[in-house]
Design an enzyme around this catalytic site. Sequence first.
Site, PDB file in Angstrom:
ATOM      1  N   ARG A 217       0.676  -1.190  -0.007  1.00 40.28           N
ATOM      2  CA  ARG A 217      -0.085   0.019  -0.123  1.00 40.28           C
ATOM      3  C   ARG A 217       0.657   1.202   0.083  1.00 40.28           C
ATOM      4  O   ARG A 217       2.019   1.427   0.737  1.00 40.28           O
ATOM      5  CB  ARG A 217      -1.036   0.116   1.285  1.00 40.28           C
ATOM      6  CG  ARG A 217      -1.714   1.664   1.399  1.00 40.28           C
ATOM      7  CD  ARG A 217      -2.793   1.336   2.168  1.00 40.28           C
ATOM      8  NE  ARG A 217      -3.437   2.523   2.270  1.00 40.28           N
ATOM      9  CZ  ARG A 217      -4.220   3.398   1.273  1.00 40.28           C
ATOM     10  NH1 ARG A 217      -4.424   2.609   0.203  1.00 40.28           N
ATOM     11  NH2 ARG A 217      -4.755   4.339   1.614  1.00 40.28           N
ATOM     12  N   CYS A 233     -12.144  12.011   6.562  1.00 42.08           N
ATOM     13  CA  CYS A 233     -11.534  11.229   5.567  1.00 42.08           C
ATOM     14  C   CYS A 233     -11.714   9.656   6.153  1.00 42.08           C
ATOM     15  O   CYS A 233     -12.129   9.523   7.149  1.00 42.08           O
ATOM     16  CB  CYS A 233     -10.495  11.671   5.347  1.00 42.08           C
ATOM     17  SG  CYS A 233      -8.931  11.447   6.580  1.00 42.08           S
ATOM     18  N   ASP A 294      -4.791  16.105  -8.208  1.00 45.53           N
ATOM     19  CA  ASP A 294      -3.693  15.380  -7.232  1.00 45.53           C
ATOM     20  C   ASP A 294      -2.422  15.872  -7.578  1.00 45.53           C
ATOM     21  O   ASP A 294      -1.992  15.768  -8.896  1.00 45.53           O
ATOM     22  CB  ASP A 294      -3.901  14.006  -7.350  1.00 45.53           C
ATOM     23  CG  ASP A 294      -3.547  13.056  -6.241  1.00 45.53           C
ATOM     24  OD1 ASP A 294      -2.161  13.586  -5.759  1.00 45.53           O
ATOM     25  OD2 ASP A 294      -3.895  12.024  -6.041  1.00 45.53           O
ATOM     26  N   ARG A 296       0.217  14.709  -6.257  1.00 48.72           N
ATOM     27  CA  ARG A 296       1.383  13.629  -5.426  1.00 48.72           C
ATOM     28  C   ARG A 296       2.071  13.191  -6.896  1.00 48.72           C
ATOM     29  O   ARG A 296       1.776  13.018  -7.793  1.00 48.72           O
ATOM     30  CB  ARG A 296       0.689  12.746  -4.979  1.00 48.72           C
ATOM     31  CG  ARG A 296      -0.034  13.126  -3.621  1.00 48.72           C
ATOM     32  CD  ARG A 296      -0.844  11.933  -2.861  1.00 48.72           C
ATOM     33  NE  ARG A 296      -1.886  11.733  -3.352  1.00 48.72           N
ATOM     34  CZ  ARG A 296      -2.931  10.782  -3.111  1.00 48.72           C
ATOM     35  NH1 ARG A 296      -2.626  10.128  -2.164  1.00 48.72           N
ATOM     36  NH2 ARG A 296      -3.923  10.482  -3.706  1.00 48.72           N
TER      37      ARG A 296
END
Length: 375
Positions: A217, A233, A294, A296
């Site tokens: 992950r 979240c 996003d 990232r």
Amino acid sequence: MPQSRTLFGRPGETDLVAVDRALAEFRAARPVLLRHGSELALALSAELAEADLAVRLESLSAGNTRLVLSSARLRRLGAKGRAETGILAMPTIDLARVETLALKLDARVDAPVGPAGALDNAALELARLSLVLPAVILVPVQAAQVAGEPLIEVSIDAVNGYRAAQVARLAIVGRAPVPLEGAPDTEFVVFRGGEGLRDQVAIIVGKPDLSTAVPVRLHSACLTGDLFGSLKCDCGDQLRETVQWMAENEGGILLYLDQEGRGNGISNKMRAYKLQSQGWDTYDADEVLGFDLDQRHFDFAAAMLKQLGVSSVTALTNNPLKVGAIKAAGLEVAATQRVLGRPNVHNVRYLASKRDRAGHFIDMDALMARAAPKD
């Protein structure tokens, strides 16, 4: 002929030093001198600009200063269909105007939007690396105007190549066993590099078989959810339940990546949270601040896995972006597996937005069934 060398290494290494210093200056509200061939410009964070410095910069500008804004912010300002960075001319450095264009919710473009050049795009990259708002005051200058000033000078090539250079320098700097509740056989491996001056952590749970597809992950740090149990979240649930699942299923690797707020940083995350409390969708809130869906990057995460001896993974994620990044970095994704959090009244809109706006593989019916009280 061998390349010249300085105390800080060869030219590619000195570029890293220059950008590191430039990031510190930029975050400290001091201008950075960007170079593109013979072109020079002073770049200053729009959100951090102070009045006395603005006056001094204006004395150098000859009316050629411009405000550089991201495509996302320009769309919010009414520049419809804007897909690229743009610039707005600033005959004078009016900080009230800068604040309006960079931050105000009801602001609209007040002048023609011009195309951004190489210096402009590099200035925005400097802002993103610094984790401040993607809005920059850019003042073109001549070398003679700034001669003798204690400025950090950096080339746009060094700025634009910084992320990739950091990935190449990624290295393990420490590792130790750290028993966790429910997962006592766990090792933390700390990497330096990947994203600026921050460290990244691999948590190896159990003894995963590296000759097969390793459960992995990629988990971006979430201070509010991971540490404080925020209900906004599902990050904390995903973190703890992934580790527990790995401990119960022959191990795996969780990469804990310092990319708070989808890569926007904790301060911008809090700005987005405030907007969300006023009714904005999570992605619309980010766009108001100038960020796309996003920010990232996951190339350094793949590099971490390779250094740990992983070549094939079972990706524990709901995010197709992460799956694509792992594949693009040359690792095999043998399978994917969903990671469910717990829906509640505070995060159900957020979860639906991730599904509908960013394509996350989230089955809301399955989530709601999971949250339903058991008989």
